[in-house]
Scaffold this motif. Sequence first.
Motif, mmCIF file in Angstrom:
data_model
loop_
_atom_site.group_PDB
_atom_site.id
_atom_site.type_symbol
_atom_site.label_atom_id
_atom_site.label_comp_id
_atom_site.label_asym_id
_atom_site.label_seq_id
_atom_site.Cartn_x
_atom_site.Cartn_y
_atom_site.Cartn_z
ATOM 1 N N LEU A 210 0.829 -1.205 0.000
ATOM 2 C CA LEU A 210 0.000 0.000 0.000
ATOM 3 C C LEU A 210 0.866 1.259 0.000
ATOM 4 O O LEU A 210 0.526 2.256 -0.640
ATOM 5 N N ASP A 211 1.989 1.203 0.713
ATOM 6 C CA ASP A 211 2.888 2.357 0.758
ATOM 7 C C ASP A 211 3.456 2.683 -0.624
ATOM 8 O O ASP A 211 3.803 3.833 -0.909
ATOM 9 N N ARG A 212 3.551 1.652 -1.478
ATOM 10 C CA ARG A 212 4.068 1.884 -2.829
ATOM 11 C C ARG A 212 2.992 2.423 -3.775
ATOM 12 O O ARG A 212 3.303 2.967 -4.823
ATOM 13 N N LEU A 213 1.742 2.261 -3.405
ATOM 14 C CA LEU A 213 0.633 2.764 -4.223
ATOM 15 C C LEU A 213 0.362 4.223 -3.877
ATOM 16 O O LEU A 213 -0.684 4.575 -3.346
ATOM 17 N N LYS A 214 1.304 5.083 -4.183
ATOM 18 C CA LYS A 214 1.200 6.484 -3.782
ATOM 19 C C LYS A 214 0.029 7.186 -4.457
ATOM 20 O O LYS A 214 -0.601 8.068 -3.893
ATOM 21 N N LYS A 215 -0.264 6.781 -5.691
ATOM 22 C CA LYS A 215 -1.319 7.451 -6.452
ATOM 23 C C LYS A 215 -2.686 7.275 -5.810
ATOM 24 O O LYS A 215 -3.538 8.158 -5.863
ATOM 25 N N TYR A 216 -2.912 6.100 -5.184
ATOM 26 C CA TYR A 216 -4.223 5.803 -4.594
ATOM 27 C C TYR A 216 -4.162 5.716 -3.070
ATOM 28 O O TYR A 216 -5.060 5.179 -2.434
ATOM 29 N N LYS A 217 -3.093 6.231 -2.501
ATOM 30 C CA LYS A 217 -2.883 6.058 -1.067
ATOM 31 C C LYS A 217 -3.976 6.717 -0.237
ATOM 32 O O LYS A 217 -4.322 6.258 0.849
ATOM 33 N N GLY A 218 -4.566 7.782 -0.766
ATOM 34 C CA GLY A 218 -5.584 8.501 0.003
ATOM 35 C C GLY A 218 -6.841 7.698 0.228
ATOM 36 O O GLY A 218 -7.428 7.730 1.315
ATOM 37 N N GLN A 219 -7.297 6.918 -0.790
ATOM 38 C CA GLN A 219 -8.552 6.190 -0.655
ATOM 39 C C GLN A 219 -8.386 4.682 -0.533
ATOM 40 O O GLN A 219 -9.339 3.971 -0.242
ATOM 41 N N ALA A 220 -7.173 4.156 -0.785
ATOM 42 C CA ALA A 220 -6.959 2.707 -0.723
ATOM 43 C C ALA A 220 -6.906 2.228 0.727
ATOM 44 O O ALA A 220 -6.397 2.911 1.613
ATOM 45 N N ILE A 221 -7.452 1.015 0.945
ATOM 46 C CA ILE A 221 -7.444 0.412 2.283
ATOM 47 C C ILE A 221 -7.026 -1.046 2.168
ATOM 48 O O ILE A 221 -7.058 -1.636 1.082
ATOM 49 N N ILE A 222 -6.637 -1.623 3.290
ATOM 50 C CA ILE A 222 -6.261 -3.039 3.333
ATOM 51 C C ILE A 222 -7.474 -3.844 3.793
ATOM 52 O O ILE A 222 -8.107 -3.515 4.804
ATOM 53 N N VAL A 223 -7.800 -4.893 3.048
ATOM 54 C CA VAL A 223 -8.949 -5.733 3.403
ATOM 55 C C VAL A 223 -8.540 -7.198 3.313
ATOM 56 O O VAL A 223 -7.527 -7.542 2.698
ATOM 57 N N PHE A 224 -9.356 -8.031 3.924
ATOM 58 C CA PHE A 224 -9.165 -9.472 3.827
ATOM 59 C C PHE A 224 -10.281 -10.020 2.958
ATOM 60 O O PHE A 224 -11.448 -9.672 3.138
ATOM 61 N N ASP A 225 -9.932 -10.853 1.997
ATOM 62 C CA ASP A 225 -10.924 -11.229 0.998
ATOM 63 C C ASP A 225 -11.758 -12.456 1.360
ATOM 64 O O ASP A 225 -12.473 -12.982 0.525
ATOM 65 N N LYS A 226 -11.701 -12.917 2.589
ATOM 66 C CA LYS A 226 -12.548 -14.029 3.030
ATOM 67 C C LYS A 226 -13.221 -13.657 4.339
ATOM 68 O O LYS A 226 -12.823 -12.720 5.028
ATOM 69 N N THR A 227 -14.201 -14.437 4.703
ATOM 70 C CA THR A 227 -14.957 -14.139 5.919
ATOM 71 C C THR A 227 -14.096 -14.280 7.162
ATOM 72 O O THR A 227 -14.112 -13.441 8.060
ATOM 73 N N THR A 228 -13.311 -15.367 7.241
ATOM 74 C CA THR A 228 -12.490 -15.628 8.419
ATOM 75 C C THR A 228 -11.136 -14.966 8.273
ATOM 76 O O THR A 228 -10.446 -15.169 7.283
ATOM 77 N N ARG A 229 -10.727 -14.182 9.242
ATOM 78 C CA ARG A 229 -9.448 -13.508 9.192
ATOM 79 C C ARG A 229 -8.373 -14.367 9.844
ATOM 80 O O ARG A 229 -8.670 -15.198 10.699
ATOM 81 N N PRO A 230 -7.108 -14.184 9.510
ATOM 82 C CA PRO A 230 -6.035 -14.979 10.116
ATOM 83 C C PRO A 230 -5.848 -14.653 11.584
ATOM 84 O O PRO A 230 -6.373 -13.668 12.087
ATOM 85 N N ALA A 231 -5.060 -15.497 12.256
ATOM 86 C CA ALA A 231 -4.921 -15.409 13.709
ATOM 87 C C ALA A 231 -4.347 -14.082 14.164
ATOM 88 O O ALA A 231 -4.763 -13.529 15.171
ATOM 89 N N ASP A 232 -3.356 -13.517 13.417
ATOM 90 C CA ASP A 232 -2.708 -12.294 13.886
ATOM 91 C C ASP A 232 -3.665 -11.115 13.894
ATOM 92 O O ASP A 232 -3.486 -10.172 14.637
ATOM 93 N N GLU A 233 -4.732 -11.136 13.061
ATOM 94 C CA GLU A 233 -5.686 -10.046 13.033
ATOM 95 C C GLU A 233 -6.706 -10.169 14.153
ATOM 96 O O GLU A 233 -7.296 -9.195 14.580
#
Length: 236
Positions: A210-233
């Motif tokens: 995401l840090d490298r996506l400077k052009k879309y950094k303002g509106q881009a977010i990190i998401v998980f693409d499945k219902t169950t999230r991994p343990a660290d989250e």
Amino acid sequence: EVQDSTKPVVIIQRPATVAESTTSESWIIVSGQVIHAKHVGLKNVTCSTGAENTGTLEEWTFKVSLTKGVNTITIVAEDRNGKLTSDSIEIIYAPSLPAKARAFKSGRAPSPTISGTYTFIKKKREKTRKTKSPPKISTVVLNKRSGSSGSWCIQVESLKNKNFVDKIITELKDEGYPAYYVTVTSPGKSTWYKIRTGSYKSKAEAQKALDRLKKYKGQAIIVFDKTTRPADENKP
């Protein structure tokens, strides 16, 4: 009689250039003027070939007959005090040869003579423009999610306009990002297109991308693409 030591001056004005001094005609026009003391006046202006002056004494013109080769023509002016002055010019008379004679003399055979009427049609070459095929856009529709496995990704934008979605996906792919979109239909029957890219094992890796996506950094977010999230989250 008025005495004056000043001689008249003869000026040949035509032919004016070297090119004009070479002719294929058997005659040439030589013209010019005489500058003299007005209070003395001119007696006559003559040509060395015996040609007749068809102009005036001050602005004279001679039609001179030529012989093959170099012709030296001298114009002589005499004022009323008997003072003489002159000017000369060399004219080259080079009669043109017939077309066949010129061709054989130069070593080239004469072109054959073709009689009749001919119509020549010149075809225009039509240049076919090669158009680039539009890039294929991979689409992933994930309305139903199942299983506990999944990965982190970056959601660049969420839009309703499909044309804008395709444009952004093309731009991302041109920049080297594997972009796709996910369709989500709301209860009110509105369809949203969520533009996403990447597949990362951890949220930290996704954050670096995401840090490298400077052009879309303002509106881009990190998401998980499945219902169950991994343990660290799931950790508090």
